[in-house]
Design an enzyme around this catalytic site. Structure first.
Site, short mmCIF file in Angstrom:
data_model
loop_
_atom_site.label_atom_id
_atom_site.label_comp_id
_atom_site.label_asym_id
_atom_site.label_seq_id
_atom_site.Cartn_x
_atom_site.Cartn_y
_atom_site.Cartn_z
N ASN A 1 0.80 -1.22 0.00
CA ASN A 1 0.00 0.00 0.00
C ASN A 1 0.84 1.28 0.00
O ASN A 1 0.51 2.26 -0.65
CB ASN A 1 -0.99 0.00 1.17
CG ASN A 1 -0.31 -0.15 2.51
OD1 ASN A 1 0.74 -0.78 2.62
ND2 ASN A 1 -0.89 0.42 3.54
N GLY B 1 1.70 -6.03 7.24
CA GLY B 1 0.83 -6.65 6.25
C GLY B 1 -0.46 -7.08 6.90
O GLY B 1 -0.86 -6.54 7.94
N ALA C 1 -3.75 -12.08 8.98
CA ALA C 1 -3.62 -13.54 8.80
C ALA C 1 -2.15 -13.89 8.55
O ALA C 1 -1.63 -14.86 9.13
CB ALA C 1 -4.49 -14.00 7.64
N THR C 2 -1.48 -13.12 7.71
CA THR C 2 -0.06 -13.38 7.44
C THR C 2 0.76 -13.17 8.71
O THR C 2 1.68 -13.94 9.01
CB THR C 2 0.47 -12.45 6.32
OG1 THR C 2 -0.47 -12.41 5.28
CG2 THR C 2 1.80 -12.92 5.79
N GLU D 1 3.07 -5.28 12.41
CA GLU D 1 2.15 -4.15 12.24
C GLU D 1 1.08 -4.63 11.27
O GLU D 1 1.38 -4.88 10.09
CB GLU D 1 2.92 -2.93 11.72
CG GLU D 1 2.22 -1.62 12.05
CD GLU D 1 1.20 -1.23 11.00
OE1 GLU D 1 0.00 -1.45 11.26
OE2 GLU D 1 1.60 -0.73 9.95
N CYS E 1 -3.30 1.38 6.41
CA CYS E 1 -3.78 0.65 7.60
C CYS E 1 -4.42 1.60 8.61
O CYS E 1 -5.20 1.17 9.45
CB CYS E 1 -2.63 -0.14 8.22
SG CYS E 1 -1.20 0.87 8.58
N GLU F 1 6.81 0.15 16.33
CA GLU F 1 7.89 0.71 15.53
C GLU F 1 8.05 2.17 15.93
O GLU F 1 7.36 2.68 16.81
CB GLU F 1 7.53 0.59 14.05
CG GLU F 1 7.30 -0.84 13.61
CD GLU F 1 7.07 -0.96 12.11
OE1 GLU F 1 5.97 -0.60 11.65
OE2 GLU F 1 7.99 -1.41 11.41
O1 TXE Z 1 -0.98 -8.94 2.45
P1 TXE Z 1 0.08 -9.96 2.96
P2 TXE Z 1 -1.82 -8.99 1.11
C1 TXE Z 1 -4.30 -6.32 4.66
C2 TXE Z 1 -5.47 -5.90 3.79
C3 TXE Z 1 -5.31 -6.74 2.60
C4 TXE Z 1 -4.84 -8.03 3.24
C5 TXE Z 1 -4.10 -8.94 2.34
O2 TXE Z 1 -6.67 -6.18 4.43
O3 TXE Z 1 -6.51 -6.92 1.89
O4 TXE Z 1 -3.98 -7.61 4.26
O5 TXE Z 1 -3.11 -8.24 1.61
C6 TXE Z 1 4.43 -11.19 2.46
N1 TXE Z 1 5.70 -15.33 5.19
N2 TXE Z 1 -3.13 -5.47 4.51
O6 TXE Z 1 -2.22 -10.35 0.69
O7 TXE Z 1 -0.09 -11.26 2.27
C7 TXE Z 1 3.90 -10.67 1.15
O8 TXE Z 1 4.61 -11.23 0.06
C8 TXE Z 1 6.36 -14.18 5.02
C9 TXE Z 1 -2.89 -4.59 5.59
O9 TXE Z 1 -1.08 -8.24 0.10
O10 TXE Z 1 0.04 -9.90 4.42
C10 TXE Z 1 4.08 -9.18 1.34
O11 TXE Z 1 5.44 -8.81 1.13
N3 TXE Z 1 5.91 -13.17 4.26
C11 TXE Z 1 -1.67 -3.86 5.49
C12 TXE Z 1 3.73 -8.99 2.81
O12 TXE Z 1 3.91 -10.27 3.39
C13 TXE Z 1 4.73 -13.34 3.65
C14 TXE Z 1 -0.94 -3.73 4.26
C15 TXE Z 1 2.30 -8.50 3.06
O13 TXE Z 1 1.42 -9.33 2.37
C16 TXE Z 1 3.99 -14.53 3.78
C17 TXE Z 1 -1.25 -4.73 3.27
C18 TXE Z 1 4.53 -15.55 4.60
N4 TXE Z 1 3.89 -16.70 4.82
C19 TXE Z 1 -2.34 -5.54 3.42
N5 TXE Z 1 2.86 -14.40 3.06
C20 TXE Z 1 -1.26 -2.93 6.57
N6 TXE Z 1 -1.56 -3.23 7.81
O14 TXE Z 1 -0.62 -1.92 6.30
C21 TXE Z 1 2.87 -13.18 2.49
N7 TXE Z 1 4.01 -12.53 2.83
#
Ligand code: TXE
Length: 480
Positions: free
Chosen positions: A150, A226, A229-230, A248, A282, A461
């Protein structure tokens, strides 16, 4: 077609297994570059490079690390137009936003931690006539920094800067959805002479390179931004190995608008808080609660402003609302707009997909959308949508506002809009959020602790919090 390669040991390197992912321009829906789909083989190269570089980097006086980071910040500023354009193409955000928010903050992040490197100090615990303790703070070693799509370069630099300032070597993984500015950043690292192996950037998907990176035994700490769930999956992977981690995660942020607010300024700022960066921050407000006596007046003024937001090509200087980041995210956000109606909500502004003419005809555009009439516990009011969809509801009194605000699993940021300063303080202490803004939104002082409670994260952070995260405290006790 342009290929985005890894940056390992100071050089651009093609992925060992020769695999690539397609990179899309969200405003056009077209593939415009290819990204290294790295895996454990590429990771081994990066770990070796970081291991070789670690001791020298840690031994470098902090002033020297600071000077190098200052050069990097200046290089980002010099490349600001190139970076802003790249961010707008890669992410779909308006170029003016990319320039004024993303690029500005990326340089500011690095400069801030370059300064912090020279200001960070440790504790001494005096035991009087018995003895004294002092605390050493030493780099953790090789650390992983994983960032989302984002605010690509903004959040990437927010993590790597404190890690580097404290003498760690970094293996960073930008989002595979927005890799371009981290790729350009690699070139800037070469240009300013960051020593080889101090920072390594691996591209690719979460399962292919993110998961092995956090799991690697030589990686001692993980800083992640991110989805929740991740974040949970990463915590489950690193906790048994007793690695340090900072998460975060998502938010479902409320705005509490009281009848005694400064009306005009509040409407303007709450609109900004809901729809900046297409609602993909976020910290964006996605639940607006308005005291019932001004509900109708506020709603009309809010809708009037939202309907003036200019949707358009991210590369057009006058665009205020660009494309969503990907087809998958576009589908997700649109499905929540439909869900809002199934859950009894009424769309009072926006709600439609937008088809632009010209080169953006196949882009992922959705109108800024406002819905009313939803219950507190429905999915749209409980789950993170992370797009231009916001709900608005009246509240009865302070107690009702507080209970609505605290009533989700998330606890990242809240904003209060009121001229009653006692009320603002009273609420601040009872709101379960890591960040409380009063009569403002996204006003940032980089020294403050940044992060969320509940499902919004773990750890903080910002400022010396980040410097402490990336160092191991070692107490030395001396008996006189
Ligand atoms: O995020 P991911 P996604 C939220 C928002 C969005 C949802 C999914 O609701 O719709 O999350 O977005 C890496 N081990 N936010 O799928 O997957 C991935 O490659 C290690 C909130 O894009 O969480 C990327 O670099 N790394 C938010 C990073 O994690 C892993 C910002 C984030 O991706 C991984 C973005 C794993 N197992 C989405 N799986 C905020 N809070 O700012 C994925 N990644």
């Amino acid at each position: 077609m342009q290929k985005i390669h890894n940056y390992i040991n100071g050089e651009f390197i093609a992925p060992v297994d020769g695999k690539y992912l397609d990179n899309y321009e969200p405003a056009t829906g077209q593939i415009y570059s290819q990204i290294a789909q790295s895996n454990a083989n590429d990771l081994e190269l990066a770990v070796k490079a970081a291991e070789l570089a670690q001791q020298d980097w840690a031994d470098l006086p902090s002033e020297q690390r600071s000077i190098l980071l200052m050069k990097l910040a200046a290089a980002i500023e010099s490349a600001s137009e190139e970076l802003a354009k790249a961010e707008a193409i890669d992410n779909g955000k308006p170029i003016s936003f990319a320039r004024n928010v993303d690029c500005y903050r990326s340089a500011a992040n690095i400069r801030f931690f370059a300064n912090a490197a020279t200001q960070f100090s440790t504790d001494c615990h005096d035991m009087g006539k018995i003895g004294v303790n002092y605390t050493l703070r030493q780099p953790v070693g090789i650390v992983a920094c994983i960032s989302p799509w984002n605010l690509p370069l903004y959040l990437f630099t927010w993590k790597i800067a404190p890690a580097l300032a404290t003498g760690n070597c970094v293996i960073a993984k930008p989002s595979e959805i927005t890799p371009m500015t981290a790729f350009i950043f690699s070139r800037l690292c070469i240009e300013v002479g960051i020593p080889k192996g101090v920072i390594n950037i691996l591209h690719g998907s979460g399962p292919s390179i993110g998961a092995p990176l956090v799991d690697h035994p030589k990686v001692k700490a993980v800083s992640f931004t991110g989805g929740s769930a991740t974040g949970r999956a990463i915590a489950a992977s690193v906790a048994p190995k007793l690695k340090k981690f900072s998460l975060e995660l998502g938010g479902k942020n409320p705005s509490l608008v009281f009848a005694d607010c400064n009306f005009e300024a509040t409407v303007k700022e709450v609109v900004r808080s809901a729809f900046s960066n297409q609602g993909q921050i976020c910290l964006c407000a996605s639940r607006i609660y308005v005291e019932q006596s001004i509900y109708e007046k506020f709603k009309s003024a809010f809708v009037e402003l939202v309907e003036q937001i200019k949707i358009g090509d991210p590369l057009d200087e006058t665009t205020q609302h660009g494309a969503l980041v990907s087809q998958a995210h576009f589908d997700k956000v649109y499905s929540y707009i439909q869900l809002a109606q199934q859950e009894g909500g009424k769309i009072i502004s926006g709600g439609k997909k937008v088809t632009l003419s010209g080169r953006c005809g196949k882009g992922y555009f959705i109108e800024p959308t406002l819905v009313e009439g939803l219950s507190d516990d429905c999915r749209v009011n409980q789950e993170e949508v992370f797009g231009p969809l916001c709900s608005i509801q009246p509240f009865i009194d302070e107690k009702d506002a507080l209970s609505k605000a605290n009533g989700t699993e998330y606890g990242l940021a809240v904003s209060i809009w009121s001229q009653d300063i006692s009320r603002c303080h009273r609420l601040s202490s009872q709101l379960d959020f890591g960040i409380v803004w009063i009569n403002t939104w996204l006003l940032r002082d980089l020294r403050t602790p940044f992060g969320g409670m509940k499902s919004s994260g773990m750890g903080r952070e910002g400022g010396f919090e980040a410097m402490r995260f990336f160092t191991e405290p070692k107490n030395v006790c001396i008996k006189y």
